[in-house]
Design a protein around this motif. Structure first.
Motif, mmCIF file in Angstrom:
data_model
loop_
_atom_site.group_PDB
_atom_site.id
_atom_site.type_symbol
_atom_site.label_atom_id
_atom_site.label_comp_id
_atom_site.label_asym_id
_atom_site.label_seq_id
_atom_site.Cartn_x
_atom_site.Cartn_y
_atom_site.Cartn_z
ATOM 1 N N LEU A 1 61.554 36.176 50.424
ATOM 2 C CA LEU A 1 60.712 35.064 50.854
ATOM 3 C C LEU A 1 60.976 34.709 52.312
ATOM 4 N N LEU B 1 49.152 37.730 46.480
ATOM 5 C CA LEU B 1 50.414 37.213 45.955
ATOM 6 C C LEU B 1 51.448 36.871 47.036
ATOM 7 N N ALA B 2 51.714 37.821 47.946
ATOM 8 C CA ALA B 2 52.765 37.586 48.935
ATOM 9 C C ALA B 2 52.358 36.498 49.926
ATOM 10 N N GLN C 1 50.398 34.021 49.270
ATOM 11 C CA GLN C 1 50.503 32.762 48.552
ATOM 12 C C GLN C 1 51.968 32.341 48.394
ATOM 13 N N ALA C 2 52.834 33.316 48.146
ATOM 14 C CA ALA C 2 54.263 32.997 48.021
ATOM 15 C C ALA C 2 54.767 32.386 49.316
ATOM 16 N N GLY D 1 53.573 28.825 49.602
ATOM 17 C CA GLY D 1 54.222 27.901 48.674
ATOM 18 C C GLY D 1 53.320 27.547 47.512
ATOM 19 N N TRP D 2 53.805 26.608 46.678
ATOM 20 C CA TRP D 2 53.113 26.286 45.440
ATOM 21 C C TRP D 2 51.810 25.540 45.667
ATOM 22 N N PHE D 3 51.812 24.668 46.637
ATOM 23 C CA PHE D 3 50.720 23.693 46.659
ATOM 24 C C PHE D 3 49.629 23.986 47.691
ATOM 25 N N TYR E 1 47.397 26.090 47.940
ATOM 26 C CA TYR E 1 46.793 27.161 47.146
ATOM 27 C C TYR E 1 45.533 27.677 47.830
#
Lengths: 358, 506
Positions: B334, B365-366, B368-369, B372-374, B376
């Motif tokens: 990360l 995916l990467a 978005q990782a 972070g979570w929020f 989006y």
């Protein structure tokens, strides 16, 4: 042309996660339609709705709440066996906050009078609920820490709280079963606003979980970790935090389920409250099509799974199966449902629909 | 028409999957005692053809004849009974059991109701020695042996199960080094001399020419033709596989020369004495913006370990790493993504794709990782990203909503590439990005690497195919036995690199 469109949709439908749980539910209701006259009758009293269908969804609400949290945990590839025990802890916390005097052995009569007063509570209701949910969430957090950071296998880690939890619940109430007389608290599980109040709770928790997983990246990360943890790690996903969140949320859901269940029976019963509910919740998730190995999940399908389980029970009572035989019959029906659900049968059905398409 | 020499004849084989015509009207015939290579790009239909022959899938149309008799292969088990055995790319044996147990599992010799261990071990040892010419201690655990031996054991098991007449080897050499491959080829020749017909599926054209008698070329689910190996030149073969001539490869060296001009002076990444005990000896490394650094070395020489250190999968226990002048303190994938580093890992199945998720989700995916979570990405943004990379990298998929597990290997690799390109990295580490994928896709990936360099990005390119490393890299670092041996910049030929890989420069 139109035929093609139809069969194409058929394929889409059979591949959907909701297809099999709905088929199962439909089959049970069909049985009721044939075997129990008037099963679907819904009556109104004082503007509220009553009937077998309402009973099914109402009685399923504890398991529904548990299943929502359990879905997320199972989707990460784990399982939480402690939700039943967390329910018991929650009930004890709520009861002791409303009625702590019960712990004193010799009480003066003027306090004894308060104890069974339906309008009396030691702490206001909002504090009772808030404190209970905080305790339940901490229980979930504890599970999450053990699994994600302690690297303990989920079965073992949650087994600890499953066994210890009922002891803790008893410690909180000093080993006493506390009866809850406070009327407003009873509304949580027994209240009615057109529909049973607990249904609204399920709806709220469902909406919260749905928003948390489908309107943020968390749902995708949960599915990713559950499908392939190593690939997820290489993609920069923090597996530990994802798991911690899932278990914590599961604890929170169990807390609400504990409130509903204790409000239903108006007592904190550390021994019997929520016993074996974790298994019902797991079953609901499995019927909802989430694999025990983790990965893709559907929250709504899990709730349908909870309805399926309750529909079985309610239907069996309706046709007059005695309570002692219920478990055995339930097992048979569950086997049928899960068979209907197996990979083999699923492939078979999909093959048939694919053939129709061709 | 039926020739007595043919052990397998497949006629007019047609197979459709939902949304994909996997095979149409394909003929395939296999002579007794020949080694027959099946080649083609990813998604050409090689695996489907094999799956039909081994009973994993059923053809929609077409017939299969074994020794001139029409058969219906009902299941993989039935295929084995018919004498068709398959050894898959990934060895699927039990690493915790002994070699003998692996070979004879399910048919152990019995004595007094128990397993006769002595007879079992003797039988397994004799089988390996007689049929495959290898002499090993069969009581050792399978995991104690290198992959090549494990593969031999898989073959021995296939031979033991039935009187094998047809042996199918699906990409058997993709995780073997040169010596191990030679060993496998010896075994194949021996079996061939015993009359076993072998179907050999591979992406390595060198190996096709080294071992096969005939070649069947598939493209997009149709048969291009079957040729005697001696009759077709390499260039012709490639042209048949991809349906166009490969002048692009020649263009590549020009692009590379051109891109050399864009290399910046200041270092993007600096490693000083970076190392991890047991994984890689301390090494120095400097990488400039716009540069492609090739890493050459045999399997297990520490190539993957370097990639994983740079990406933060493992934490180094010595030395320092600087990215854009700043010392790296926190090592994790990360954190690395945040620094602008990306890693396409070597093991696509284990560490790359997430097979239940859709192509779209795998691609975002990467990124978005990192967000972070929020924060989006909206569904629309996700589709835009996915569609852009599906187009850019030519990913063959019916839609962005397809599960990535339904894609062929090469397209899965492209999805992972897309995942990392979407994070807009400054440094892209590619660990064996072309393993198990076809010629056309290989060329595309190599070109992509050079065009990234032209945009000022850096790249670390790890591959066991030397010509590939040579073609794409500005500078080449050679590893041997988990240590950096030498670094070449400027003109260098394959011979020099091989010598330093082998350690024979003295």
């Amino acid at each position: 042309m139109s035929k093609f469109r139809f069969s194409f949709n058929l394929r889409k439908i059979t591949e959907s996660r909701l297809f099999f749980p709905l088929i199962a539910l439909g089959a049970i209701l069909l049985f009721d339609l044939i075997a129990v006259p008037g099963f679907f009758r819904i009556s109104t009293r004082e503007g509220n709705l009553y009937g077998n269908l309402i009973d099914i969804v109402r009685n399923a609400s504890t398991v529904s709440l548990l299943a929502i949290g359990m879905t997320l945990v199972i989707a990460t590839g784990g399982v939480d066996l402690s939700v039943g025990a967390i329910m018991a802890i929650s009930a004890s916390v709520a009861a002791i906050l409303m009625n702590p005097y019960v712990l004193a052995t010799e009480l003066p009569p003027h306090i004894m009078k308060f104890m069974s007063d339906p309008n009396f509570t030691y702490q206001p209701l909002w504090i009772v609920i808030l404190a209970t949910l905080i305790v339940a969430t901490i229980c979930g957090l504890w599970n999450g820490l053990l699994v994600a950071y302690g690297k303990i296998q989920c079965m073992v880690a949650t087994l600890i709280l499953m066994i210890a939890g009922r002891g803790i619940a008893q410690l909180i109430t000093n080993g006493v079963r506390i009866q809850i007389f406070y009327e407003p608290y009873a509304f949580i599980g027994q209240g009615w606003i057109i529909l049973p109040f607990s249904l609204y709770l399920v709806a709220i928790v469902f909406a919260l979980a749905w928003f948390l997983t489908r309107r943020t990246a968390i749902g995708m990360f949960i599915e990713s970790v559950g499908t392939n943890a190593r690939s997820s790690f290489f993609s920069g996903i923090d597996e530990k935090r994802v798991k911690l969140l899932a278990y914590t949320f599961c604890g929170f859901c169990a807390g609400i389920a504990g409130l509903v269940a204790s409000s239903n029976i108006k007592t904190s019963d550390a021994f019997n409250l929520g016993v074996a509910k974790e298994l019902d919740a797991i079953l609901a998730v499995v019927i909802g099509g989430t694999m025990m190995s983790g990965g893709r999940f559907s929250l709504f399908a899990s709730i349908v799974g909870a309805w399926v389980i309750q529909a079985i029970t309610t239907s069996m009572y309706a046709v007059g199966v005695p309570a002692f035989a219920l478990q055995a019959i339930k097992a048979v029906v569950v086997i049928l449902v899960v068979l209907l659900y197996s990979e083999q049968v699923r492939n078979f059905v999909q093959k048939i629909s694919a053939r129709k398409e061709a | 028409m039926s020739d007595a020499d043919y052990v397998v004849e497949m006629e007019r084989i047609t197979k459709a999957f939902p949304g994909v015509q996997a095979l149409s009207d394909v003929h395939f015939s296999l002579r007794r005692g020949e080694i027959h290579a099946i080649v083609g790009e990813n998604g050409a239909g090689k695996s489907t053809l094999i799956k039909i022959l081994t009973g994993v899938e059923k053809q929609d149309v077409g017939s299969i004849c074994l020794d001139g008799k029409a058969v219906m292969v009902r299941s993989p088990l039935h295929a084995q009974e018919l004498g068709i055995s398959t050894v898959y790319q990934e060895v699927n044996l039990c690493p915790n059991l002994s070699v003998a147990e692996n070979i004879l599992i399910g048919r152990e010799p019995k004595r007094l109701g128990g397993i006769n261990w002595k007879a079992m071990n003797a039988h397994a040892r004799e089988l390996l020695l007689q049929r495959l010419n290898i002499d090993i201690d069969v009581t050792q655990k399978l995991a104690a042996y290198p992959v090549a031996i494990q593969q031999m054991v898989a073959i021995a098991r296939a031979l033991e199960i039935s009187s094998t007449r047809v042996l199918i080897l699906d990409e058997p050499t993709s995780s073997l080094d040169v010596n191990e491959t030679a060993q496998l080829f010896q075994v194949m020749r021996k079996l061939k001399s015993e009359g076993v017909a072998i179907i050999f599926i591979t992406h390595f054209l060198d190996q096709v020419y080294e071992i096969s008698d005939r070649i069947t070329v598939l493209r997009n689910g149709t048969l291009v033709g079957t040729f005697d190996t001696s009759d077709i030149s390499r260039l012709e073969l490639i042209a048949k596989m991809i349906g166009r001539s490969l002048t692009e490869l020649d263009e590549m060296s020009n692009i590379k020369l051109e891109s050399r001009k864009h290399i910046k002076d200041e270092a993007l990444l600096q490693a000083e004495g970076l190392g991890l005990t047991g994984a890689i000896e301390p090494f120095d490394l400097e990488l400039h913006a716009g540069e492609v650094l090739g890493i050459a070395g045999l399997l297990g020489s520490g190539r993957t370990e370097i990639a994983q250190l740079l990406f933060g999968v493992e934490k180094p226990d010595s030395g320092t790493l600087k990215m854009a002048g700043e010392v790296v303190e926190h090592f994790s994938p990360l954190a690395s993504i945040g620094r602008g580093i990306a890693l396409c890992p070597e093991d696509r199945k284990e560490a790359g794709i997430i097979d239940d998720l859709t192509v779209r989700e795998n691609i975002v995916l990467a990124l978005q990782a990192n967000r972070g979570w929020f924060r989006y990405l909206s569904t629309q943004q996700q589709y835009e990203l996915a569609d852009r990379y599906i187009k850019l990298l030519n990913i063959a998929t019916p839609s962005a909503d397809q599960s990535v597990k339904n894609l062929s290997g090469g397209n899965q690799q492209k999805v992972i590439l897309a995942r990392w390109l979407a994070t807009n990295p400054q440094l892209l580490i590619l660990d064996e990005p072309t393993r198990g994928i076809d010629v056309g896709a290989k060329a595309e990936i190599q070109k992509l690497v050079l065009s990234l360099a032209e945009e000022g990005k850096s790249c670390v390119f790890i591959s066991s195919e030397l010509d590939e490393v040579l073609r794409t890299s500005h500078r080449i670092m050679v590893l041997r036995d988990r240590a950096k041996v030498v670094e070449f910049s400027g003109e260098v030929d394959q011979q020099q690199i091989m010598q330093s890989m082998a350690g024979s420069e003295a």
